[in-house]
Motif scaffolding. Structure first.
Motif, PDB file in Angstrom:
ATOM      1  N   ALA A  53      75.332  -1.374  46.592  1.00  0.00           N
ATOM      2  CA  ALA A  53      76.433  -0.452  46.834  1.00  0.00           C
ATOM      3  C   ALA A  53      76.012   1.014  46.748  1.00  0.00           C
ATOM      4  O   ALA A  53      76.448   1.846  47.559  1.00  0.00           O
ATOM      5  CB  ALA A  53      77.562  -0.738  45.843  1.00  0.00           C
ATOM      6  N   ALA A  54      75.160   1.321  45.797  1.00  0.00           N
ATOM      7  CA  ALA A  54      74.699   2.707  45.630  1.00  0.00           C
ATOM      8  C   ALA A  54      73.479   3.022  46.476  1.00  0.00           C
ATOM      9  O   ALA A  54      73.023   4.168  46.516  1.00  0.00           O
ATOM     10  CB  ALA A  54      74.387   2.973  44.163  1.00  0.00           C
ATOM     11  N   GLY A  55      72.932   1.998  47.115  1.00  0.00           N
ATOM     12  CA  GLY A  55      71.752   2.205  47.938  1.00  0.00           C
ATOM     13  C   GLY A  55      70.450   2.215  47.171  1.00  0.00           C
ATOM     14  O   GLY A  55      69.401   2.513  47.732  1.00  0.00           O
ATOM     15  N   SER A  56      70.506   1.852  45.913  1.00  0.00           N
ATOM     16  CA  SER A  56      69.321   1.954  45.069  1.00  0.00           C
ATOM     17  C   SER A  56      68.425   0.715  45.124  1.00  0.00           C
ATOM     18  O   SER A  56      67.285   0.751  44.677  1.00  0.00           O
ATOM     19  CB  SER A  56      69.740   2.189  43.621  1.00  0.00           C
ATOM     20  N   SER A  57      68.944  -0.370  45.684  1.00  0.00           N
ATOM     21  CA  SER A  57      68.189  -1.614  45.739  1.00  0.00           C
ATOM     22  C   SER A  57      68.316  -2.233  47.122  1.00  0.00           C
ATOM     23  O   SER A  57      69.407  -2.245  47.701  1.00  0.00           O
ATOM     24  CB  SER A  57      68.720  -2.582  44.680  1.00  0.00           C
ATOM     25  N   THR A  58      67.203  -2.718  47.633  1.00  0.00           N
ATOM     26  CA  THR A  58      67.203  -3.362  48.946  1.00  0.00           C
ATOM     27  C   THR A  58      66.448  -4.678  48.893  1.00  0.00           C
ATOM     28  O   THR A  58      65.591  -4.890  48.010  1.00  0.00           O
ATOM     29  CB  THR A  58      66.558  -2.457  50.006  1.00  0.00           C
ATOM     30  N   ASP A  59      66.744  -5.538  49.847  1.00  0.00           N
ATOM     31  CA  ASP A  59      66.056  -6.808  49.956  1.00  0.00           C
ATOM     32  C   ASP A  59      65.971  -7.160  51.434  1.00  0.00           C
ATOM     33  O   ASP A  59      66.851  -6.775  52.208  1.00  0.00           O
ATOM     34  CB  ASP A  59      66.812  -7.890  49.181  1.00  0.00           C
ATOM     35  N   TYR A  60      64.920  -7.896  51.793  1.00  0.00           N
ATOM     36  CA  TYR A  60      64.694  -8.182  53.202  1.00  0.00           C
ATOM     37  C   TYR A  60      64.327  -9.654  53.406  1.00  0.00           C
ATOM     38  O   TYR A  60      63.754 -10.302  52.515  1.00  0.00           O
ATOM     39  CB  TYR A  60      63.544  -7.323  53.732  1.00  0.00           C
ATOM     40  N   GLY A  61      64.635 -10.150  54.591  1.00  0.00           N
ATOM     41  CA  GLY A  61      64.163 -11.474  54.950  1.00  0.00           C
ATOM     42  C   GLY A  61      62.645 -11.479  55.020  1.00  0.00           C
ATOM     43  O   GLY A  61      62.026 -10.462  55.320  1.00  0.00           O
ATOM     44  N   ASP A  62      62.057 -12.631  54.765  1.00  0.00           N
ATOM     45  CA  ASP A  62      60.596 -12.730  54.721  1.00  0.00           C
ATOM     46  C   ASP A  62      59.952 -12.307  56.041  1.00  0.00           C
ATOM     47  O   ASP A  62      58.841 -11.770  56.058  1.00  0.00           O
ATOM     48  CB  ASP A  62      60.180 -14.165  54.399  1.00  0.00           C
TER      49      ASP A  62
END
Length: 118
Positions: A53-62
């Protein structure tokens, strides 16, 4: 009325770049984690990228492997996906959604088509 509108897709050659945008309204955007999904006809939705929500954490598909970057601007109720080094397999319709709502990735609209071809 909730709206999520994707744009920025197009037809490109392998190795080129695109930036997708998702403009939202009708809910408090800054309260929610957001995600990009993609879908090929006849296949299930696939998570591309997620951002807190704050943009501080991201994750991506392999399959992203450092090629894509997800970002958001809470002041503009918008999320973005910078896609570099596009591959043929990235061809799909791309959708934005709120993961916690547990809806089909294409629930809100038409998405934006990305076509990578040589």
């Amino acid at each position: 009325q909730v709206r999520l509108v994707e744009s920025g897709g197009g037809s490109v050659q392998p190795g080129e770049s695109l930036t997708l945008s998702c403009v939202t309204s009708g809910f408090t955007f800054s309260n929610y984690d957001m995600a990009w999904y993609r879908q090929v006809p006849g296949k299930r939705c696939e998570l591309v990228a997620e951002i807190s929500a704050a943009g501080s954490s991201t994750d991506y598909g392999d399959f992203v492997k450092g090629r894509f970057t997800v970002s958001r601007d809470n002041a503009k109720n918008s999320m973005y996906l910078q896609m570099n080094s596009l591959k043929l397999d990235d061809t799909a319709s791309y959708y934005c959604n709120v993961p916690s709502w547990r809806l089909r990735c294409d629930y809100w609209g038409q998405g934006t088509q990305v076509t990578v071809s040589s």
